[in-house]
Design an enzyme around this catalytic site. Structure first.
Site, mmCIF file in Angstrom:
data_model
loop_
_atom_site.group_PDB
_atom_site.id
_atom_site.type_symbol
_atom_site.label_atom_id
_atom_site.label_comp_id
_atom_site.label_asym_id
_atom_site.label_seq_id
_atom_site.Cartn_x
_atom_site.Cartn_y
_atom_site.Cartn_z
ATOM 1 N N ASP A 246 -12.886 -75.777 -30.334
ATOM 2 C CA ASP A 246 -11.861 -75.393 -29.371
ATOM 3 C C ASP A 246 -10.569 -76.177 -29.577
ATOM 4 O O ASP A 246 -10.532 -77.194 -30.269
ATOM 5 C CB ASP A 246 -12.369 -75.641 -27.945
ATOM 6 C CG ASP A 246 -13.250 -74.513 -27.443
ATOM 7 O OD1 ASP A 246 -13.298 -73.463 -28.102
ATOM 8 O OD2 ASP A 246 -13.890 -74.697 -26.390
ATOM 9 N N LYS A 268 -8.206 -71.681 -27.496
ATOM 10 C CA LYS A 268 -7.413 -70.903 -26.543
ATOM 11 C C LYS A 268 -6.464 -71.859 -25.843
ATOM 12 O O LYS A 268 -6.783 -73.021 -25.621
ATOM 13 C CB LYS A 268 -8.308 -70.225 -25.503
ATOM 14 C CG LYS A 268 -9.363 -69.303 -26.087
ATOM 15 C CD LYS A 268 -10.220 -68.722 -24.986
ATOM 16 C CE LYS A 268 -11.323 -67.850 -25.554
ATOM 17 N NZ LYS A 268 -12.310 -68.645 -26.304
ATOM 18 N N MET A 381 -7.120 -77.024 -15.869
ATOM 19 C CA MET A 381 -6.238 -75.916 -16.260
ATOM 20 C C MET A 381 -5.418 -75.399 -15.073
ATOM 21 O O MET A 381 -5.293 -74.197 -14.852
ATOM 22 C CB MET A 381 -7.071 -74.776 -16.872
ATOM 23 C CG MET A 381 -7.862 -75.205 -18.095
ATOM 24 S SD MET A 381 -9.110 -74.006 -18.646
ATOM 25 C CE MET A 381 -10.395 -74.230 -17.392
#
Length: 480
Positions: A246, A268, A381
Protein backbone atom coordinates in the site's frame (compact mmCIF):
# COMPACT_ATOMS: atom_id res chain seq x y z
CA UNK A 1 36.18 -6.32 2.71
CA UNK A 2 39.49 -7.23 4.36
CA UNK A 3 38.99 -10.98 4.02
CA UNK A 4 37.07 -13.15 1.57
CA UNK A 5 34.84 -15.59 3.49
CA UNK A 6 35.33 -19.11 2.15
CA UNK A 7 35.09 -22.70 3.34
CA UNK A 8 38.07 -25.00 2.68
CA UNK A 9 37.74 -28.76 2.25
CA UNK A 10 40.65 -30.19 4.29
CA UNK A 11 39.72 -33.88 4.26
CA UNK A 12 43.03 -35.72 3.85
CA UNK A 13 44.94 -32.53 2.99
CA UNK A 14 48.33 -31.73 4.64
CA UNK A 15 48.31 -29.00 7.30
CA UNK A 16 51.23 -27.93 9.51
CA UNK A 17 50.63 -26.73 13.08
CA UNK A 18 53.57 -25.13 14.91
CA UNK A 19 53.16 -25.10 18.69
CA UNK A 20 52.13 -27.45 21.49
CA UNK A 21 50.34 -25.30 24.07
CA UNK A 22 46.67 -24.66 24.84
CA UNK A 23 46.16 -22.41 21.81
CA UNK A 24 47.68 -25.03 19.53
CA UNK A 25 45.43 -27.65 21.15
CA UNK A 26 42.32 -25.64 20.21
CA UNK A 27 43.52 -25.27 16.62
CA UNK A 28 44.39 -28.97 16.42
CA UNK A 29 40.91 -29.92 17.59
CA UNK A 30 39.38 -27.72 14.88
CA UNK A 31 41.67 -28.91 12.08
CA UNK A 32 41.22 -32.58 12.94
CA UNK A 33 37.44 -32.14 13.06
CA UNK A 34 37.70 -30.95 9.45
CA UNK A 35 39.64 -34.11 8.52
CA UNK A 36 43.04 -32.49 7.97
CA UNK A 37 46.19 -34.66 7.75
CA UNK A 38 47.89 -32.80 10.58
CA UNK A 39 51.60 -32.52 11.33
CA UNK A 40 52.49 -30.94 14.67
CA UNK A 41 55.94 -29.39 15.20
CA UNK A 42 56.87 -28.65 18.81
CA UNK A 43 59.51 -29.83 21.30
CA UNK A 44 56.77 -30.28 23.91
CA UNK A 45 52.99 -30.65 23.80
CA UNK A 46 50.16 -30.46 26.34
CA UNK A 47 49.03 -33.80 27.84
CA UNK A 48 45.53 -33.19 26.41
CA UNK A 49 46.88 -33.92 22.94
CA UNK A 50 46.65 -37.57 23.98
CA UNK A 51 42.95 -37.55 23.07
CA UNK A 52 44.03 -37.28 19.42
CA UNK A 53 46.60 -40.08 19.61
CA UNK A 54 47.07 -41.74 16.24
CA UNK A 55 45.32 -38.93 14.36
CA UNK A 56 48.31 -36.63 13.84
CA UNK A 57 52.07 -36.74 13.34
CA UNK A 58 54.17 -35.17 16.08
CA UNK A 59 57.67 -33.98 15.19
CA UNK A 60 59.50 -33.40 18.48
CA UNK A 61 61.74 -30.63 17.21
CA UNK A 62 61.93 -26.90 16.64
CA UNK A 63 60.43 -25.36 13.53
CA UNK A 64 62.58 -24.88 10.42
CA UNK A 65 61.46 -23.74 6.95
CA UNK A 66 62.03 -27.32 5.74
CA UNK A 67 58.88 -28.37 7.62
CA UNK A 68 56.77 -26.43 5.10
CA UNK A 69 57.47 -28.80 2.23
CA UNK A 70 54.27 -30.29 0.83
CA UNK A 71 51.93 -28.42 3.17
CA UNK A 72 48.67 -26.77 2.10
CA UNK A 73 48.04 -24.60 5.16
CA UNK A 74 50.27 -23.47 8.00
CA UNK A 75 49.26 -22.35 11.50
CA UNK A 76 51.67 -20.78 14.00
CA UNK A 77 50.35 -21.08 17.57
CA UNK A 78 53.36 -20.49 19.81
CA UNK A 79 54.02 -17.83 22.44
CA UNK A 80 57.40 -17.09 20.84
CA UNK A 81 57.16 -14.00 18.63
CA UNK A 82 60.39 -14.82 16.79
CA UNK A 83 59.21 -18.33 15.89
CA UNK A 84 55.84 -17.01 14.75
CA UNK A 85 57.55 -14.40 12.58
CA UNK A 86 59.81 -17.04 11.03
CA UNK A 87 56.82 -19.27 10.24
CA UNK A 88 55.01 -16.38 8.61
CA UNK A 89 57.96 -15.19 6.52
CA UNK A 90 58.89 -18.70 5.37
CA UNK A 91 55.33 -19.65 4.44
CA UNK A 92 54.74 -16.33 2.71
CA UNK A 93 57.82 -16.79 0.53
CA UNK A 94 56.46 -20.16 -0.63
CA UNK A 95 53.00 -18.72 -1.35
CA UNK A 96 51.34 -20.80 1.37
CA UNK A 97 48.32 -19.67 3.31
CA UNK A 98 49.46 -19.03 6.87
CA UNK A 99 47.76 -18.04 10.10
CA UNK A 100 49.61 -16.63 13.09
CA UNK A 101 47.18 -16.88 15.98
CA UNK A 102 46.04 -13.48 17.31
CA UNK A 103 48.26 -11.65 14.80
CA UNK A 104 46.15 -10.57 11.79
CA UNK A 105 49.04 -8.59 10.28
CA UNK A 106 51.04 -11.80 9.94
CA UNK A 107 48.14 -13.90 8.67
CA UNK A 108 47.02 -14.48 5.10
CA UNK A 109 43.94 -16.24 6.49
CA UNK A 110 42.16 -16.14 9.84
CA UNK A 111 39.90 -18.52 11.72
CA UNK A 112 36.35 -17.21 12.15
CA UNK A 113 34.11 -17.93 15.09
CA UNK A 114 32.05 -20.98 14.15
CA UNK A 115 28.49 -22.07 14.84
CA UNK A 116 28.59 -25.75 13.97
CA UNK A 117 25.42 -27.47 12.81
CA UNK A 118 27.30 -29.78 10.47
CA UNK A 119 26.95 -29.96 7.58
CA UNK A 120 25.45 -26.48 8.05
CA UNK A 121 28.14 -24.06 9.17
CA UNK A 122 27.92 -20.39 10.12
CA UNK A 123 31.11 -18.35 10.42
CA UNK A 124 31.45 -14.88 11.97
CA UNK A 125 34.55 -12.69 11.90
CA UNK A 126 35.56 -9.11 12.62
CA UNK A 127 38.94 -9.49 10.94
CA UNK A 128 40.56 -9.54 14.36
CA UNK A 129 39.24 -6.08 15.23
CA UNK A 130 36.52 -6.94 17.79
CA UNK A 131 36.82 -10.50 19.13
CA UNK A 132 34.52 -9.84 22.10
CA UNK A 133 31.78 -8.60 19.77
CA UNK A 134 32.21 -11.72 17.64
CA UNK A 135 31.92 -13.90 20.73
CA UNK A 136 28.67 -12.19 21.73
CA UNK A 137 27.27 -12.65 18.23
CA UNK A 138 28.26 -16.29 18.26
CA UNK A 139 26.48 -16.83 21.57
CA UNK A 140 23.37 -15.15 20.19
CA UNK A 141 23.42 -17.27 17.03
CA UNK A 142 24.00 -20.45 19.03
CA UNK A 143 20.78 -19.75 20.94
CA UNK A 144 18.82 -18.88 17.80
CA UNK A 145 19.79 -21.80 15.56
CA UNK A 146 18.15 -25.08 16.61
CA UNK A 147 20.30 -28.17 16.96
CA UNK A 148 18.21 -30.11 14.44
CA UNK A 149 19.44 -27.90 11.56
CA UNK A 150 22.30 -30.28 10.88
CA UNK A 151 19.97 -33.23 10.46
CA UNK A 152 17.65 -31.15 8.32
CA UNK A 153 20.57 -30.20 6.07
CA UNK A 154 21.63 -33.84 5.66
CA UNK A 155 18.09 -34.85 4.82
CA UNK A 156 17.75 -32.06 2.26
CA UNK A 157 20.89 -33.28 0.54
CA UNK A 158 19.37 -36.74 0.11
CA UNK A 159 16.19 -35.35 -1.46
CA UNK A 160 17.89 -32.66 -3.56
CA UNK A 161 18.35 -34.75 -6.71
CA UNK A 162 14.71 -35.81 -6.74
CA UNK A 163 13.65 -32.17 -6.29
CA UNK A 164 15.64 -31.26 -9.42
CA UNK A 165 13.96 -34.04 -11.39
CA UNK A 166 10.41 -33.26 -10.25
CA UNK A 167 10.65 -29.45 -10.28
CA UNK A 168 12.55 -28.21 -13.33
CA UNK A 169 12.04 -24.52 -12.51
CA UNK A 170 14.48 -22.93 -10.06
CA UNK A 171 11.68 -20.77 -8.63
CA UNK A 172 9.49 -23.85 -8.08
CA UNK A 173 12.31 -25.63 -6.25
CA UNK A 174 13.04 -22.59 -4.13
CA UNK A 175 9.37 -22.30 -3.22
CA UNK A 176 9.22 -25.98 -2.26
CA UNK A 177 12.26 -25.77 0.00
CA UNK A 178 11.16 -22.53 1.66
CA UNK A 179 7.82 -24.06 2.58
CA UNK A 180 9.43 -27.27 3.76
CA UNK A 181 11.95 -25.49 5.96
CA UNK A 182 9.19 -23.34 7.48
CA UNK A 183 7.04 -26.38 8.28
CA UNK A 184 6.42 -27.18 11.94
CA UNK A 185 5.58 -30.75 10.93
CA UNK A 186 9.00 -31.36 9.42
CA UNK A 187 10.75 -29.60 12.30
CA UNK A 188 8.93 -31.85 14.77
CA UNK A 189 9.98 -35.02 12.95
CA UNK A 190 13.61 -33.87 12.82
CA UNK A 191 13.66 -32.94 16.51
CA UNK A 192 12.44 -36.47 17.31
CA UNK A 193 15.13 -37.80 14.95
CA UNK A 194 12.45 -39.62 13.00
CA UNK A 195 14.50 -39.47 9.81
CA UNK A 196 12.45 -41.98 7.86
CA UNK A 197 9.15 -40.17 8.44
CA UNK A 198 10.81 -36.83 7.67
CA UNK A 199 12.16 -38.12 4.35
CA UNK A 200 8.75 -39.59 3.49
CA UNK A 201 7.13 -36.24 4.29
CA UNK A 202 9.52 -34.43 1.95
CA UNK A 203 9.02 -36.93 -0.86
CA UNK A 204 5.24 -36.71 -0.52
CA UNK A 205 5.53 -32.94 -0.63
CA UNK A 206 7.49 -33.15 -3.88
CA UNK A 207 4.83 -35.38 -5.43
CA UNK A 208 2.18 -32.75 -4.65
CA UNK A 209 4.30 -29.68 -5.37
CA UNK A 210 3.59 -29.37 -9.09
CA UNK A 211 -0.15 -28.95 -8.58
CA UNK A 212 0.03 -26.77 -5.48
CA UNK A 213 -1.76 -23.44 -5.26
CA UNK A 214 0.21 -20.68 -3.54
CA UNK A 215 -0.90 -18.75 -0.50
CA UNK A 216 -1.51 -15.18 0.62
CA UNK A 217 -0.33 -13.74 3.92
CA UNK A 218 -2.00 -10.51 5.00
CA UNK A 219 0.72 -8.61 6.87
CA UNK A 220 0.47 -5.44 8.93
CA UNK A 221 3.51 -3.22 8.34
CA UNK A 222 2.86 -1.02 11.36
CA UNK A 223 2.68 2.79 11.37
CA UNK A 224 5.99 3.50 9.60
CA UNK A 225 8.98 3.01 11.88
CA UNK A 226 10.58 -0.27 10.68
CA UNK A 227 11.54 -0.99 14.28
CA UNK A 228 7.83 -1.47 15.03
CA UNK A 229 7.52 -4.28 12.49
CA UNK A 230 6.75 -7.54 14.28
CA UNK A 231 9.21 -10.43 14.06
CA UNK A 232 6.64 -12.57 12.26
CA UNK A 233 5.92 -9.78 9.77
CA UNK A 234 9.64 -9.49 9.00
CA UNK A 235 9.89 -13.24 8.47
CA UNK A 236 6.95 -13.21 6.07
CA UNK A 237 8.15 -10.34 3.88
CA UNK A 238 11.59 -11.93 3.65
CA UNK A 239 10.06 -15.21 2.47
CA UNK A 240 7.60 -13.67 0.01
CA UNK A 241 7.95 -14.13 -3.73
CA UNK A 242 5.39 -11.41 -4.50
CA UNK A 243 4.57 -8.38 -2.33
CA UNK A 244 1.52 -6.21 -3.02
CA UNK A 245 1.99 -3.10 -0.92
CA UNK A 246 0.00 0.00 0.00
CA UNK A 247 0.81 3.70 -0.23
CA UNK A 248 1.34 3.88 3.54
CA UNK A 249 4.12 1.28 3.69
CA UNK A 250 7.36 3.17 4.30
CA UNK A 251 10.38 2.82 1.97
CA UNK A 252 12.44 1.62 4.93
CA UNK A 253 10.12 -1.36 5.36
CA UNK A 254 10.09 -2.12 1.63
CA UNK A 255 13.89 -2.26 1.80
CA UNK A 256 13.51 -5.30 4.05
CA UNK A 257 11.72 -7.31 1.35
CA UNK A 258 13.99 -9.92 -0.18
CA UNK A 259 15.77 -8.64 -3.27
CA UNK A 260 14.39 -11.11 -5.81
CA UNK A 261 10.73 -10.64 -4.83
CA UNK A 262 8.26 -9.01 -7.22
CA UNK A 263 7.02 -5.70 -5.77
CA UNK A 264 3.61 -4.46 -6.90
CA UNK A 265 2.23 -1.11 -5.75
CA UNK A 266 -1.52 -1.19 -5.18
CA UNK A 267 -1.60 2.05 -3.22
CA UNK A 268 -4.55 4.38 -2.84
CA UNK A 269 -4.54 8.03 -1.86
CA UNK A 270 -7.52 10.15 -0.94
CA UNK A 271 -8.77 11.90 -4.04
CA UNK A 272 -6.50 9.86 -6.30
CA UNK A 273 -7.41 6.16 -6.15
CA UNK A 274 -4.76 4.74 -8.45
CA UNK A 275 -5.54 1.02 -8.14
CA UNK A 276 -9.18 -0.07 -7.77
CA UNK A 277 -9.86 -2.59 -5.02
CA UNK A 278 -11.21 -5.04 -7.59
CA UNK A 279 -7.84 -4.99 -9.39
CA UNK A 280 -6.00 -5.67 -6.13
CA UNK A 281 -8.31 -8.62 -5.45
CA UNK A 282 -7.69 -9.97 -8.96
CA UNK A 283 -3.91 -9.71 -8.57
CA UNK A 284 -3.96 -11.54 -5.24
CA UNK A 285 -5.86 -14.45 -6.76
CA UNK A 286 -3.77 -14.49 -9.94
CA UNK A 287 -0.38 -14.54 -8.19
CA UNK A 288 -1.52 -17.16 -5.68
CA UNK A 289 -2.98 -19.42 -8.37
CA UNK A 290 0.42 -19.31 -10.10
CA UNK A 291 1.85 -20.99 -6.98
CA UNK A 292 3.47 -17.93 -5.44
CA UNK A 293 3.93 -17.10 -1.78
CA UNK A 294 2.18 -13.72 -1.76
CA UNK A 295 2.35 -11.08 0.97
CA UNK A 296 -0.33 -8.41 1.02
CA UNK A 297 1.52 -5.68 2.92
CA UNK A 298 -0.63 -3.00 4.53
CA UNK A 299 0.25 -0.01 6.65
CA UNK A 300 -0.72 -0.30 10.31
CA UNK A 301 -2.93 -3.29 11.05
CA UNK A 302 -4.55 -5.02 8.05
CA UNK A 303 -7.94 -5.28 9.76
CA UNK A 304 -8.05 -1.63 10.82
CA UNK A 305 -9.65 0.38 7.98
CA UNK A 306 -7.49 -1.43 5.44
CA UNK A 307 -9.98 -3.59 3.49
CA UNK A 308 -8.23 -6.65 4.91
CA UNK A 309 -11.47 -8.43 5.67
CA UNK A 310 -12.84 -7.70 2.21
CA UNK A 311 -9.73 -9.11 0.54
CA UNK A 312 -9.82 -12.28 2.61
CA UNK A 313 -13.46 -12.81 1.66
CA UNK A 314 -12.37 -12.89 -1.98
CA UNK A 315 -9.56 -15.34 -1.24
CA UNK A 316 -11.87 -17.60 0.74
CA UNK A 317 -14.39 -17.64 -2.10
CA UNK A 318 -11.61 -18.57 -4.55
CA UNK A 319 -10.23 -21.33 -2.32
CA UNK A 320 -6.87 -19.62 -1.83
CA UNK A 321 -5.09 -20.47 1.47
CA UNK A 322 -4.42 -17.39 3.61
CA UNK A 323 -3.19 -16.26 7.01
CA UNK A 324 -2.93 -12.95 8.86
CA UNK A 325 -0.06 -11.24 10.69
CA UNK A 326 -1.41 -8.32 12.77
CA UNK A 327 0.45 -5.02 12.94
CA UNK A 328 0.59 -2.00 15.23
CA UNK A 329 -2.17 0.30 14.08
CA UNK A 330 -1.48 4.00 13.55
CA UNK A 331 -3.81 4.99 16.38
CA UNK A 332 -1.54 3.16 18.83
CA UNK A 333 1.84 3.89 17.24
CA UNK A 334 1.45 7.52 16.16
CA UNK A 335 -0.15 8.67 19.41
CA UNK A 336 2.58 6.98 21.46
CA UNK A 337 5.30 8.70 19.42
CA UNK A 338 3.44 12.01 19.81
CA UNK A 339 3.29 11.69 23.59
CA UNK A 340 -0.50 11.29 23.64
CA UNK A 341 -1.87 8.37 25.70
CA UNK A 342 -5.10 7.01 24.26
CA UNK A 343 -6.56 6.45 27.72
CA UNK A 344 -5.82 8.10 31.07
CA UNK A 345 -7.38 7.79 34.48
CA UNK A 346 -8.16 11.53 34.65
CA UNK A 347 -9.00 12.25 31.01
CA UNK A 348 -10.31 9.27 29.02
CA UNK A 349 -11.84 5.96 30.02
CA UNK A 350 -12.33 4.80 26.43
CA UNK A 351 -10.93 5.26 22.94
CA UNK A 352 -12.86 5.05 19.67
CA UNK A 353 -11.35 4.64 16.20
CA UNK A 354 -13.31 5.70 13.11
CA UNK A 355 -12.61 6.43 9.46
CA UNK A 356 -13.21 9.85 7.99
CA UNK A 357 -14.35 8.36 4.67
CA UNK A 358 -18.01 8.44 3.78
CA UNK A 359 -19.94 5.24 4.34
CA UNK A 360 -22.08 3.69 1.63
CA UNK A 361 -25.08 5.80 0.62
CA UNK A 362 -23.78 8.67 2.76
CA UNK A 363 -24.69 6.98 6.03
CA UNK A 364 -23.40 8.98 9.01
CA UNK A 365 -21.82 7.53 12.17
CA UNK A 366 -23.47 7.97 15.57
CA UNK A 367 -22.20 11.49 16.25
CA UNK A 368 -24.00 11.65 19.59
CA UNK A 369 -21.96 8.70 20.81
CA UNK A 370 -18.75 10.05 19.30
CA UNK A 371 -19.20 13.45 20.98
CA UNK A 372 -19.20 12.20 24.58
CA UNK A 373 -16.58 13.55 26.97
CA UNK A 374 -13.91 11.52 28.77
CA UNK A 375 -13.34 9.67 25.51
CA UNK A 376 -10.53 9.81 22.95
CA UNK A 377 -11.67 9.90 19.34
CA UNK A 378 -9.11 8.90 16.70
CA UNK A 379 -10.00 9.52 13.07
CA UNK A 380 -8.20 7.82 10.20
CA UNK A 381 -8.22 9.50 6.78
CA UNK A 382 -10.17 12.45 8.10
CA UNK A 383 -8.43 15.50 6.60
CA UNK A 384 -10.76 15.99 3.64
CA UNK A 385 -13.89 15.89 5.85
CA UNK A 386 -12.40 17.72 8.83
CA UNK A 387 -14.84 20.63 8.65
CA UNK A 388 -17.82 18.29 8.60
CA UNK A 389 -16.37 16.29 11.50
CA UNK A 390 -15.76 19.50 13.45
CA UNK A 391 -19.30 20.78 12.96
CA UNK A 392 -20.95 17.46 13.77
CA UNK A 393 -19.04 16.95 17.00
CA UNK A 394 -19.73 20.48 18.25
CA UNK A 395 -23.40 20.37 17.25
CA UNK A 396 -23.77 17.10 19.19
CA UNK A 397 -22.31 18.55 22.35
CA UNK A 398 -18.54 18.21 22.20
CA UNK A 399 -16.90 21.38 23.55
CA UNK A 400 -15.18 23.49 20.91
CA UNK A 401 -12.28 23.90 23.38
CA UNK A 402 -11.56 20.17 23.36
CA UNK A 403 -7.84 19.66 22.62
CA UNK A 404 -7.03 18.11 19.25
CA UNK A 405 -3.91 16.96 17.44
CA UNK A 406 -3.14 16.10 13.84
CA UNK A 407 -0.19 13.73 13.51
CA UNK A 408 1.54 13.59 10.11
CA UNK A 409 3.72 10.61 9.18
CA UNK A 410 3.55 9.27 12.73
CA UNK A 411 6.55 7.28 14.08
CA UNK A 412 8.80 8.31 11.16
CA UNK A 413 11.56 10.90 10.81
CA UNK A 414 9.00 13.12 9.02
CA UNK A 415 6.59 13.13 11.95
CA UNK A 416 4.97 16.50 12.65
CA UNK A 417 2.25 17.23 15.20
CA UNK A 418 -0.18 20.14 14.91
CA UNK A 419 -2.17 20.90 18.05
CA UNK A 420 -5.08 23.16 18.85
CA UNK A 421 -8.73 22.93 19.80
CA UNK A 422 -11.75 21.40 18.13
CA UNK A 423 -12.76 24.90 17.02
CA UNK A 424 -9.56 25.03 14.94
CA UNK A 425 -9.69 21.54 13.43
CA UNK A 426 -10.78 22.51 9.91
CA UNK A 427 -8.06 25.14 9.49
CA UNK A 428 -5.33 22.98 11.01
CA UNK A 429 -6.33 20.21 8.62
CA UNK A 430 -5.62 22.57 5.71
CA UNK A 431 -2.05 22.87 6.96
CA UNK A 432 -1.55 19.11 7.28
CA UNK A 433 -0.56 16.56 4.66
CA UNK A 434 -1.46 12.89 4.27
CA UNK A 435 -1.02 10.46 5.82
CA UNK A 436 -2.36 12.10 8.96
CA UNK A 437 -4.25 10.97 12.01
CA UNK A 438 -6.70 13.22 13.88
CA UNK A 439 -6.88 12.81 17.67
CA UNK A 440 -9.65 14.53 19.64
CA UNK A 441 -9.87 14.46 23.41
CA UNK A 442 -8.56 15.78 26.70
CA UNK A 443 -5.57 13.41 26.55
CA UNK A 444 -4.02 15.64 23.87
CA UNK A 445 -3.29 18.22 26.58
CA UNK A 446 -0.78 15.78 28.09
CA UNK A 447 1.45 16.11 25.05
CA UNK A 448 3.16 19.19 26.51
CA UNK A 449 4.53 16.98 29.29
CA UNK A 450 4.90 13.65 27.52
CA UNK A 451 6.24 14.48 24.05
CA UNK A 452 9.51 12.57 23.58
CA UNK A 453 10.01 11.86 19.88
CA UNK A 454 11.85 14.49 17.82
CA UNK A 455 8.98 15.79 15.72
CA UNK A 456 8.35 19.36 14.66
CA UNK A 457 5.58 21.18 16.46
CA UNK A 458 2.84 22.65 14.30
CA UNK A 459 1.85 26.28 14.51
CA UNK A 460 -1.68 27.66 14.15
CA UNK A 461 -1.95 30.30 11.48
CA UNK A 462 -4.36 31.85 8.94
CA UNK A 463 -7.33 31.23 11.23
CA UNK A 464 -10.66 32.91 10.47
CA UNK A 465 -13.40 33.05 13.10
CA UNK A 466 -16.96 31.92 12.50
CA UNK A 467 -19.87 31.14 14.79
CA UNK A 468 -21.85 27.92 15.09
CA UNK A 469 -25.45 27.47 16.16
CA UNK A 470 -24.45 27.25 19.83
CA UNK A 471 -22.44 30.44 19.82
CA UNK A 472 -19.12 28.58 19.84
CA UNK A 473 -16.43 30.27 17.79
CA UNK A 474 -15.42 27.87 15.03
CA UNK A 475 -12.44 28.62 12.84
CA UNK A 476 -13.61 27.63 9.39
CA UNK A 477 -11.75 27.46 6.12
CA UNK A 478 -12.06 30.53 3.94
CA UNK A 479 -12.61 29.21 0.42
CA UNK A 480 -13.04 32.64 -1.14
Amino acid sequence: MDYLPMFARLEGRPVLLVGGGEVALRKARLLLAAGARLTLVSPEIEPEFAEFAGRFTHLVERFTPAHLAGQLLVVAATDNLEVNALVYQSANQLGLFVNVVDDPKRSSFIFPSIIDRSPLMVAVSSGGKAPVLVRLLRERLESLLPRHLGGLTELSGRVRDKAKQVLSSISDRRRFWERAFASNTLAGLIEKQDWQSAETWLNDGLDKAQSEVGEVVLVGAGPGDPGLLTLKALQQIQQAEVVLYDQLVSPEILDLVRRDATLVSVGKKAGAHSVPQEETNRLLVEYARAGNRVVRLKGGDPFMFGCGGEELEVLAAEGIPFSVVPGITAAAGATAYAGIPLTHRDHAQSAVFITGHCQKEGKEPDWQQLAVTQQTLVIYMGLMRSEHIQQQLVSHGRSCTTPIAIIEWGTTARQRVLTGTLAELAVLAQQAVSPSLIVIGEVVSLRKQLAWFGEKSGEKRDVQAGTDMNGCDLKLVNLA
